[in-house]
Design an enzyme around this catalytic site. Structure first.
Site, PDB file in Angstrom:
ATOM      1  N   HIS A 137       2.517  -3.722  -6.661  1.00 27.32           N
ATOM      2  CA  HIS A 137       3.905  -3.404  -7.024  1.00 27.32           C
ATOM      3  C   HIS A 137       4.814  -4.263  -6.145  1.00 27.32           C
ATOM      4  O   HIS A 137       4.441  -4.618  -5.025  1.00 27.32           O
ATOM      5  CB  HIS A 137       4.122  -1.914  -6.725  1.00 27.32           C
ATOM      6  CG  HIS A 137       5.449  -1.378  -7.128  1.00 27.32           C
ATOM      7  ND1 HIS A 137       6.567  -1.510  -6.341  1.00 27.32           N
ATOM      8  CD2 HIS A 137       5.838  -0.700  -8.232  1.00 27.32           C
ATOM      9  CE1 HIS A 137       7.586  -0.915  -6.950  1.00 27.32           C
ATOM     10  NE2 HIS A 137       7.176  -0.415  -8.094  1.00 27.32           N
ATOM     11  N   ASP A 214      -1.396   1.258  -0.447  1.00 23.59           N
ATOM     12  CA  ASP A 214      -0.274   1.804  -1.193  1.00 23.59           C
ATOM     13  C   ASP A 214      -0.823   2.906  -2.101  1.00 23.59           C
ATOM     14  O   ASP A 214      -1.465   2.622  -3.117  1.00 23.59           O
ATOM     15  CB  ASP A 214       0.379   0.676  -2.008  1.00 23.59           C
ATOM     16  CG  ASP A 214       1.477   1.189  -2.926  1.00 23.59           C
ATOM     17  OD1 ASP A 214       1.672   2.418  -3.001  1.00 23.59           O
ATOM     18  OD2 ASP A 214       2.135   0.346  -3.578  1.00 23.59           O
ATOM     19  N   GLN A 217       0.423   5.649  -6.499  1.00 26.55           N
ATOM     20  CA  GLN A 217      -0.129   6.106  -7.783  1.00 26.55           C
ATOM     21  C   GLN A 217      -1.419   6.900  -7.613  1.00 26.55           C
ATOM     22  O   GLN A 217      -1.979   7.366  -8.597  1.00 26.55           O
ATOM     23  CB  GLN A 217      -0.392   4.903  -8.711  1.00 26.55           C
ATOM     24  CG  GLN A 217       0.853   4.142  -9.117  1.00 26.55           C
ATOM     25  CD  GLN A 217       1.812   4.965  -9.980  1.00 26.55           C
ATOM     26  OE1 GLN A 217       1.463   6.025 -10.511  1.00 26.55           O
ATOM     27  NE2 GLN A 217       3.028   4.478 -10.117  1.00 26.55           N
ATOM     28  N   LYS A 240       6.357  11.093  -7.230  1.00 35.16           N
ATOM     29  CA  LYS A 240       5.272  10.814  -8.183  1.00 35.16           C
ATOM     30  C   LYS A 240       4.195  11.899  -8.114  1.00 35.16           C
ATOM     31  O   LYS A 240       3.286  11.928  -8.923  1.00 35.16           O
ATOM     32  CB  LYS A 240       4.647   9.451  -7.888  1.00 35.16           C
ATOM     33  CG  LYS A 240       5.634   8.291  -8.099  1.00 35.16           C
ATOM     34  CD  LYS A 240       4.925   6.982  -8.057  1.00 35.16           C
ATOM     35  CE  LYS A 240       5.844   5.815  -7.825  1.00 35.16           C
ATOM     36  NZ  LYS A 240       6.708   5.516  -8.951  1.00 35.16           N
ATOM     37  N   CYS A 378       7.753  -3.366 -12.431  1.00 32.72           N
ATOM     38  CA  CYS A 378       7.879  -3.849 -11.040  1.00 32.72           C
ATOM     39  C   CYS A 378       6.560  -4.471 -10.571  1.00 32.72           C
ATOM     40  O   CYS A 378       6.168  -4.294  -9.405  1.00 32.72           O
ATOM     41  CB  CYS A 378       8.309  -2.744 -10.085  1.00 32.72           C
ATOM     42  SG  CYS A 378       9.861  -1.994 -10.516  1.00 32.72           S
TER      43      CYS A 378
HETATM   44  N1  C6P Z   1       6.309   2.610  -9.379  1.00 36.30           N
HETATM   45  C1  C6P Z   1       6.513   2.759 -11.772  1.00 36.30           C
HETATM   46  O1  C6P Z   1       7.137   3.039 -12.814  1.00 36.30           O
HETATM   47  P1  C6P Z   1       9.065   4.186  -4.757  1.00 36.30           P
HETATM   48  O2  C6P Z   1      10.036   3.531  -5.696  1.00 36.30           O
HETATM   49  O3  C6P Z   1       9.279   3.789  -3.328  1.00 36.30           O
HETATM   50  O4  C6P Z   1       8.980   5.666  -4.936  1.00 36.30           O
HETATM   51  O5  C6P Z   1       7.601   3.678  -5.176  1.00 36.30           O
HETATM   52  C2  C6P Z   1       7.341   2.299  -5.241  1.00 36.30           C
HETATM   53  C3  C6P Z   1       5.966   2.052  -5.745  1.00 36.30           C
HETATM   54  C4  C6P Z   1       5.034   1.513  -4.874  1.00 36.30           C
HETATM   55  N2  C6P Z   1       3.773   1.295  -5.259  1.00 36.30           N
HETATM   56  C5  C6P Z   1       3.351   1.586  -6.484  1.00 36.30           C
HETATM   57  C6  C6P Z   1       1.920   1.338  -6.853  1.00 36.30           C
HETATM   58  C7  C6P Z   1       4.248   2.119  -7.423  1.00 36.30           C
HETATM   59  O6  C6P Z   1       3.822   2.411  -8.648  1.00 36.30           O
HETATM   60  C8  C6P Z   1       5.597   2.338  -7.051  1.00 36.30           C
HETATM   61  C9  C6P Z   1       6.598   2.855  -8.036  1.00 36.30           C
HETATM   62  C10 C6P Z   1       7.125   3.132 -10.460  1.00 36.30           C
HETATM   63  O7  C6P Z   1       5.422   2.218 -11.804  1.00 36.30           O
HETATM   64  C11 C6P Z   1       8.568   2.753 -10.371  1.00 36.30           C
HETATM   65  S1  C6P Z   1       8.827   1.033 -10.364  1.00 36.30           S
END
Ligand code: C6P
Length: 420
Positions: A137, A214, A217, A240, A378
């Site tokens: 991401h 990370d 997910q 999430k 993203c």
């Molecule tokens: N992905 C998606 O629709 P934040 O925005 O900080 O809560 O999470 C960022 C992030 C980091 N790593 C991974 C693997 C992610 O999937 C995400 C967020 C969302 O896939 C929003 S772009």
């Protein structure tokens, strides 16, 4: 005569009853969108919140709202106890050794940025290498690029194959004594690939590199055990995993946090402040400058309670069954191609459909009450790898059902009719 009680199919199964009960815990799901029952399949972007999470935050404001770690008065003490109890829940949830290893932050993005700024600027220098992957991401790419610009470090990539799996031979080749940090996603948000992070961590440690995982997910879908993984850093976002937005954690091994300088300055993160200079608090407080997101932490703690009660192993097998059903159902739709067919996959179904633009697909699905995400998610390097501008992505959560998948497929048949 059609007498329903002679037909077993009219009797709900144990699983169907359990799912209905779970859905009832999520008030938002009980609504119509554009005259159709809402089918929410955008869980990788953000999950919906169960009643217990919403109620915990309402109760916080109704009963104990006060600033934490600052007052001697009754409410401040209660708020502090609730905030620190949430930290304890997170510690146990990921099996960290101590609450000192849990830093509350805005989410995964802020957590990666903290590591890049604090650990990165102190321990990663000119010519050192940071190894990331093509499936990250943006929030696990851009902070490392910024760090590299500032320090002269080099960002290297591990590529992915046509199924969307990491090319592990390449990873081994690129891991050298120059590698100071490996940053890898546990589960890809764009492809659903589950990476063998434990193996990767073992290999990285052999060359002396630290590893950031990370887990944005992964945390809502499977049991995380940072001690078993032996990762150095693990980041996740509360929203999430059925918690509120604006809260997440950085897990880091305590000895690493002890060595890391502050990321932001302000109240709470200090030990002493004089006009001539300051000394800093111990972790995790050193990294929590200013008034924290107290209700967010409490809400996230409630989400952890919820997940513990439901049991992540049960969640995981339900979602895996749905993934199999979804994969089979989508592959029966003529002209549809799945993007991301790794052998180890989580509940993410990314696809292209004939040459219809994903935004059009998303819009027509929305008219049927089906919420999906369309775009690059993203993860622009993933799109580039598959030579695509975008995909349509259906992402699953514990409250989704086979009927939701059927609605998605019915919606796609409508999409084809519109574009015929
Ligand atoms: N992905 C998606 O629709 P934040 O925005 O900080 O809560 O999470 C960022 C992030 C980091 N790593 C991974 C693997 C992610 O999937 C995400 C967020 C969302 O896939 C929003 S772009």
């Amino acid at each position: 005569m059609n007498f329903p009680y002679q037909n077993q199919k009219t009797i709900p199964s144990f699983q169907e009853i359990a799912l209905k009960t779970i859905q009832n815990e999520f008030p938002i799901l009980n609504q119509e969108v554009r005259g159709r029952k809402l089918v929410y399949l955008d869980n990788a972007a953000t999950s919906q919140k169960p009643r217990v999470v919403i109620e915990s935050m309402r109760a916080y404001y109704n009963e104990i709202n006060a600033n934490v770690h600052r007052g001697v008065h009754h409410l401040s003490e209660k708020a502090t106890v609730a905030y620190e109890a949430a930290r304890k829940k997170l510690q146990e949830f990921i099996n960290a050794v101590s609450t000192k290893e849990i830093v509350f932050l805005r989410g995964a993005t802020e957590a990666v940025n903290l590591v890049a700024h604090s650990y990165g600027r102190k321990f990663i220098g000119n010519g050192d290498e940071i190894l990331i992957t093509e499936m990250e991401h943006h929030s696990n790419i851009v902070p490392w690029q910024l760090l590299a610009e500032q320090t002269g470090a080099v960002v290297k990539f591990v590529h992915i194959n046509q199924a969307g799996e990491l090319i592990l031979d390449e990873l081994e080749e690129k891991l050298t004594e120059k590698t100071k940090l490996v940053a890898v996603t546990h589960i890809s948000n764009a492809l659903g690939t589950v990476n063998p992070v434990k193996d990767i961590i073992g290999k990285a440690h052999q060359v002396g590199a630290k590893v950031l995982v990370d887990g944005a997910q992964a945390a809502p879908h499977r049991k995380i055990d940072v001690r078993d993984l032996d990762c150095d850093f693990y980041v996740l976002s509360g929203h999430k995993m059925y918690g509120p937005t604006g809260i997440g954690i950085l897990y880091a091994k305590q000895d690493l946090l002890e060595e890391m300088p502050p990321y932001q300055g302000g109240g709470e993160m200090i030990s002493t402040v004089r006009l001539t200079g300051s000394t800093f608090a111990k972790p995790p407080y050193r990294f929590e400058a200013g008034t924290p997101n107290i209700e967010g932490a409490i809400g996230l703690g409630a989400a952890v309670d919820f997940l513990n009660r439901i049991d992540l192993n049960v969640v995981s097998s339900h979602e895996q069954e749905l993934l199999e059903y979804g994969t089979k159902s989508l592959l029966e739709v003529e002209g549809l191609k799945l993007i991301g067919t790794a052998s180890q996959k989580a509940g993410i179904l990314s696809f292209v459909f004939e040459d219809i633009h994903p935004h059009d697909i998303g819009t027509i699905l929305d008219q049927q009450g089906v919420a999906v995400r369309t775009g690059h998610h993203c993860a622009m390097p993933v799109m580039e790898r598959f030579d695509l501008p975008a995909t349509t992505r259906a992402s699953l959560a514990l409250y989704n059902t086979k009927e939701d998948i059927d609605e998605l497929v019915a919606g796609l048949i409508k999409v084809r009719e519109v574009f015929a």
